[in-house]
Design a protein around this motif. Structure first.
Motif, short mmCIF file in Angstrom:
data_model
loop_
_atom_site.label_atom_id
_atom_site.label_comp_id
_atom_site.label_asym_id
_atom_site.label_seq_id
_atom_site.Cartn_x
_atom_site.Cartn_y
_atom_site.Cartn_z
N GLU A 74 15.84 14.41 0.72
CA GLU A 74 16.71 14.95 1.76
C GLU A 74 16.87 16.46 1.59
O GLU A 74 16.88 17.21 2.58
N VAL A 75 16.95 16.94 0.36
CA VAL A 75 17.03 18.39 0.11
C VAL A 75 15.76 19.08 0.61
O VAL A 75 15.82 20.13 1.26
N GLN A 76 14.60 18.49 0.31
CA GLN A 76 13.33 19.07 0.77
C GLN A 76 13.28 19.12 2.30
O GLN A 76 12.81 20.09 2.89
N ARG A 77 13.77 18.05 2.95
CA ARG A 77 13.77 18.02 4.42
C ARG A 77 14.67 19.11 4.99
O ARG A 77 14.28 19.82 5.92
N LEU A 78 15.86 19.28 4.41
CA LEU A 78 16.78 20.29 4.91
C LEU A 78 16.24 21.70 4.65
O LEU A 78 16.40 22.59 5.50
N ALA A 114 14.13 20.25 18.52
CA ALA A 114 13.14 19.20 18.27
C ALA A 114 12.02 19.72 17.37
O ALA A 114 11.52 19.00 16.50
N ALA A 115 11.63 20.98 17.57
CA ALA A 115 10.58 21.56 16.74
C ALA A 115 11.04 21.70 15.30
O ALA A 115 10.28 21.43 14.36
N ILE A 116 12.29 22.10 15.12
CA ILE A 116 12.83 22.22 13.76
C ILE A 116 12.92 20.85 13.10
O ILE A 116 12.60 20.69 11.92
N ALA A 117 13.33 19.85 13.87
CA ALA A 117 13.42 18.49 13.32
C ALA A 117 12.03 17.97 12.94
O ALA A 117 11.86 17.36 11.88
N ARG A 118 11.03 18.22 13.77
CA ARG A 118 9.66 17.81 13.45
C ARG A 118 9.15 18.52 12.21
O ARG A 118 8.48 17.92 11.36
N ALA A 119 9.44 19.82 12.12
CA ALA A 119 9.00 20.58 10.94
C ALA A 119 9.66 20.04 9.68
O ALA A 119 9.04 19.99 8.61
N GLY A 120 10.90 19.61 9.80
CA GLY A 120 11.61 19.05 8.66
C GLY A 120 11.04 17.72 8.21
O GLY A 120 11.16 17.33 7.06
N GLN A 121 10.40 16.98 9.14
CA GLN A 121 9.85 15.68 8.79
C GLN A 121 8.37 15.76 8.39
O GLN A 121 7.89 14.91 7.66
N ALA A 122 7.64 16.74 8.90
CA ALA A 122 6.20 16.78 8.70
C ALA A 122 5.75 17.76 7.63
O ALA A 122 4.55 17.86 7.37
N PRO A 134 4.62 19.24 4.16
CA PRO A 134 3.98 18.56 3.02
C PRO A 134 4.95 18.27 1.87
O PRO A 134 4.87 17.22 1.24
N GLU A 135 5.87 19.19 1.62
CA GLU A 135 6.84 18.97 0.54
C GLU A 135 7.73 17.77 0.84
O GLU A 135 8.09 17.00 -0.05
N VAL A 136 8.09 17.62 2.11
CA VAL A 136 8.95 16.50 2.51
C VAL A 136 8.18 15.19 2.41
O VAL A 136 8.71 14.19 1.93
N LEU A 137 6.92 15.19 2.84
CA LEU A 137 6.10 13.98 2.73
C LEU A 137 5.89 13.59 1.28
O LEU A 137 5.95 12.41 0.92
N GLY A 194 0.82 -1.20 0.00
CA GLY A 194 0.00 0.00 0.00
C GLY A 194 0.86 1.24 0.00
O GLY A 194 2.02 1.22 0.36
N CYS A 195 0.28 2.32 -0.41
CA CYS A 195 0.99 3.60 -0.43
C CYS A 195 0.50 4.43 0.74
O CYS A 195 -0.20 5.42 0.57
N GLY A 196 0.81 3.98 1.93
CA GLY A 196 0.38 4.67 3.13
C GLY A 196 1.19 5.93 3.34
O GLY A 196 2.04 6.31 2.53
N PRO A 197 0.96 6.60 4.45
CA PRO A 197 1.70 7.82 4.71
C PRO A 197 3.18 7.54 4.94
O PRO A 197 3.56 6.44 5.33
N ALA A 198 3.99 8.51 4.67
CA ALA A 198 5.43 8.36 4.88
C ALA A 198 5.68 8.19 6.38
O ALA A 198 5.02 8.80 7.21
N PRO A 199 6.63 7.32 6.74
CA PRO A 199 6.86 7.07 8.15
C PRO A 199 7.47 8.27 8.85
O PRO A 199 8.40 8.89 8.36
N LEU A 200 6.90 8.62 9.96
CA LEU A 200 7.43 9.68 10.82
C LEU A 200 7.95 9.01 12.08
O LEU A 200 7.28 8.17 12.66
N SER A 201 9.14 9.36 12.48
CA SER A 201 9.72 8.72 13.65
C SER A 201 9.32 9.50 14.90
O SER A 201 9.91 10.51 15.23
N ALA A 202 8.29 9.05 15.56
CA ALA A 202 7.84 9.68 16.80
C ALA A 202 8.15 8.74 17.95
O ALA A 202 7.70 7.62 17.99
N THR A 203 8.97 9.21 18.87
CA THR A 203 9.33 8.39 20.02
C THR A 203 8.55 8.84 21.24
O THR A 203 7.89 9.88 21.24
#
Length: 148
Positions: free
Chosen positions: A137-141, A46-54, A56-59, A25-34
Motif C-alpha cells: 500500500e505504501v508503494q502504491r501511494l 483516473a490516470a493517477i490511480a492507474r499509475a498507482g496500480q501499474a 513496477p514497484e507496486v506490482l 500459479g504466480c501470475g501477474p498481480a490483479p489490476l482492476s480494469a472496468t
C-alpha cells in the motif's frame, strides 16, 4: 518377501495419508480494469490511480504480499512426512556378490512440532504477511504521489 510387500504398501499409502498438495500459479498481480476505464475519457484522477496500480514497484510489492500470505498458509500446516529406501551390500565381491546378501532399509520420518510452535509460526507468518500488505500500500501511494 513379506516384509518387502508390507514396506511397499506402506510407501504407497504415505502420500494418501499426507493429503493432496495444491499449488497456485504466480501470475501477474490483479489490476482492476472496468469497462468505464476503456470507454470513458481518461481524467487526471483516473490516470493517477492507474499509475498507482501499474507501477513496477507496486506490482512487485503485490507479488511479495501474495507470497507472504501463501507462506503464512503453509506455516499453519503439518510438516510433510519423509520416506527413504536404502539398499546395501549388493554387487560386491565374494559372499556379497550379486543380490545374495543385500540388505534393504525402509524408513518413515515425521516431524511433529511441539509446544504450540505450529500456531506461533503461523501467527508470525501472518504478521509478516500484514507487513508485506502494508508495504504494498505504501508503494502504491508513493507511485500515485509521483504521478500526480
Amino acid at each position: 518377501m513379506k516384509t518387502v510387500f508390507r514396506g511397499l504398501v506402506a510407501a504407497l499409502a504415505m502420500p494418501a495419508l499426507a493429503g493432496l498438495a495444491h499449488a497456485d500459479g504466480c501470475g501477474p498481480a490483479p489490476l482492476s480494469a472496468t469497462e468505464d476505464m476503456k470507454t470513458s475519457p481518461l481524467t487526471l484522477e483516473a490516470a493517477i490511480a492507474r499509475a498507482g496500480q501499474a507501477a513496477p514497484e507496486v506490482l512487485q510489492a503485490a507479488l511479495g504480499s501474495k507470497a507472504a500470505s501463501a507462506e503464512a498458509d503453509q506455516a499453519g500446516r503439518w510438516l510433510n512426512p519423509a520416506v527413504s529406501l536404502e539398499t546395501e551390500n549388493f554387487a560386491g565381491s565374494g559372499t556379497l556378490e550379486g543380490f545374495d546378501a543385500y540388505e534393504t532399509t525402509l524408513s518413515f520420518e515425521q516431524t511433529f512440532r511441539l509446544g504450540d510452535k505450529r500456531r506461533l509460526s503461523e501467527r508470525a507468518a501472518r504478521a509478516e504477511a500484514a507487513l508485506a500488505s502494508a508495504e504494498r500500500e505504501v508503494q502504491r501511494l508513493e507511485a500515485q504521489k509521483l504521478a500526480g
